[in-house]
Structures are given as structure tokens and as C-alpha cells.
Design a protein around this motif. Sequence first.
Motif, short mmCIF file in Angstrom:
data_model
loop_
_atom_site.label_atom_id
_atom_site.label_comp_id
_atom_site.label_asym_id
_atom_site.label_seq_id
_atom_site.Cartn_x
_atom_site.Cartn_y
_atom_site.Cartn_z
N SER A 1 40.70 35.68 27.55
CA SER A 1 40.00 35.05 28.77
C SER A 1 39.22 35.65 29.64
CB SER A 1 41.38 34.65 29.56
OG SER A 1 41.99 35.65 30.33
N LEU A 2 38.40 34.95 30.37
CA LEU A 2 37.38 35.55 31.29
C LEU A 2 37.42 34.98 32.47
CD1 LEU A 2 34.92 37.45 31.86
CD2 LEU A 2 33.44 35.68 30.45
N ASP A 3 37.55 35.67 33.69
CA ASP A 3 37.21 35.26 34.84
C ASP A 3 36.20 35.93 35.67
OD1 ASP A 3 39.60 34.67 37.75
OD2 ASP A 3 37.17 34.69 37.65
N LYS A 4 35.12 35.38 35.48
CA LYS A 4 33.85 36.38 35.89
C LYS A 4 33.87 36.70 37.21
CE LYS A 4 29.48 35.03 35.40
NZ LYS A 4 28.17 34.50 35.19
N SER A 5 34.20 35.78 38.10
CA SER A 5 34.26 35.82 39.45
C SER A 5 34.97 36.86 39.94
CB SER A 5 34.59 34.59 40.27
OG SER A 5 35.94 34.05 39.91
N SER A 6 36.45 37.23 39.20
CA SER A 6 37.20 38.33 40.01
C SER A 6 36.93 39.64 38.88
CB SER A 6 38.53 37.73 39.62
OG SER A 6 38.99 37.55 38.31
N GLY A 7 36.01 39.35 38.02
CA GLY A 7 35.56 40.54 37.23
C GLY A 7 36.84 41.02 36.27
N ARG A 8 37.51 40.04 35.65
CA ARG A 8 38.72 40.34 34.62
C ARG A 8 38.69 39.65 33.54
NH1 ARG A 8 43.64 40.29 39.31
NH2 ARG A 8 42.79 41.97 40.59
N SER A 9 39.27 40.30 32.44
CA SER A 9 39.51 39.70 31.15
C SER A 9 40.84 40.19 30.54
CB SER A 9 38.37 40.20 30.28
OG SER A 9 38.55 39.30 28.86
N THR A 10 41.30 39.28 30.05
CA THR A 10 42.67 39.66 29.26
C THR A 10 42.48 39.45 27.81
OG1 THR A 10 43.79 37.70 29.78
CG2 THR A 10 44.06 39.46 31.28
#
Lengths: 115, 111
Positions: free
Chosen positions: B65-74
Motif C-alpha cells: 500500500s502507498l499513502d503518499k501524503s503521509s510518506g508511508r508504504s507497507t
Amino acid sequence: KAGVTQTPRYLIKTRGQQVTLSCSPISGHRSVSWYQQTPGQGLQFLFEYFSETQRNKGNFPGRFSGRQFSNSRSEMNVSTLELGDSALYLCASSLLAGINQETQYFGPGTRLLVL
Amino acid sequence: KQEVTQIPAALSVPEGENLVLNCSFTDSAIYNLQWFRQDPGKGLTSLLLIQSSQREQTSGRLNASLDKSSGRSTLYIAASQPGDSATYLCAVLPDGQNFVFGPGTRLSVLP
């Protein structure tokens, strides 16, 4: 389709010598990137070549240089070797360059030991 | 300057467990994020590529997964197997630059 090949696979040199590593990309790929991997610094970008031109360069001293030939094969050269140059040198190829390159395909690497 | 971190640095789990690897990046201006696998002394193998406009990608037992706004991926690995033992690296492609890699998570799956 053959993958990315790197030669030699292993190399032992002494301080002050120079070394040339070779990378043959996947057929049809025009972009070749080089990386240095060490336990302390991880995977660090050295430079990228596309159509025989260096597009991008990482933060490494001028002792590290490279070139790309018309058949997309690439070489990197390290002059005046230092102990800290001991590392796994990885080459990666992709169809396109820069933001268009999508995935990169990596070779098995050349392990360089500087004594 | 883009920086990528990965947590945990190492992980050991029994076979069959589901697990999550984390990747964080400091600058949300990226074109894509990629997860790689590296076996000892070998090159990297691409596992999943997520474009900046996407939220997740799946391949077999792997889901990223990618959450670009929070700068995170799992990276989620389901029903882990001993063959999954390797180092997993995430890499981001920032604007105008080349891939920036994280330090990796070393995974051991015990039979």
C-alpha cells in the motif's frame, strides 16, 4: 530473454589500484544505473546512463566514473582504490530513463574487496 | 533531500504468520514506490511497483500500500514461508532523480 549480466562476479584488488566493472543490460534496455551497496551505507546511487550519456550522478568522488557504449553495455571505473571502496556493485537496467523508467532489473553484482 | 527509512530492521517469525514491513519517506513528491527482495550476496528482484496515483498493488501473497501524503508504504506478506526469508527494500523515485533506497528489513521465516 537474458537478464542483466555483470562481470566479473568477484574481484580482489589492493589500495591504489584501479578497477573496471562491466554490465550488459537486458536486450532493448537503454538505461543503465550503477549502485554501491555496503553494510553501513546501504544501497547508494552512483550514476545513470541513457543512450551513451550520463543523465544523473550520485554523491561520489571523481574517482568513480562510468561510460556507456552504443550497444548499451556499460562500464564503471574506480581509480586509486581505497579500503572503503570494498562493496557489492550493482548494475540495473530499464527500458527508459528518469521518471519514465518504472521498474529496474538488477544484475547479480560484482563483489569488490580492496586489501 | 529524499530519505527512506524502514522498520523494523530485522524480523523473525514462525512459518505461516502474516507480517507487515514498513517504509517511510520524507518527501511526498514521488513518481512511484517499489518493493524489492534481495537474497544474500545477490542482486535485487522487483516485487511490486506502485505508481504515485495508486493506493495499492497485489501479487500473490504480497500486498503493498502507498499513502503518499503521509510518506508511508507497507508491504503485507500473508502466510509466510521459509522461502520468503530475505532482505526487503523499498525504493522511491523522486522528481528528476534516480531511485532512493531504504536500508532494508531482514526477514527470517522459521520452519
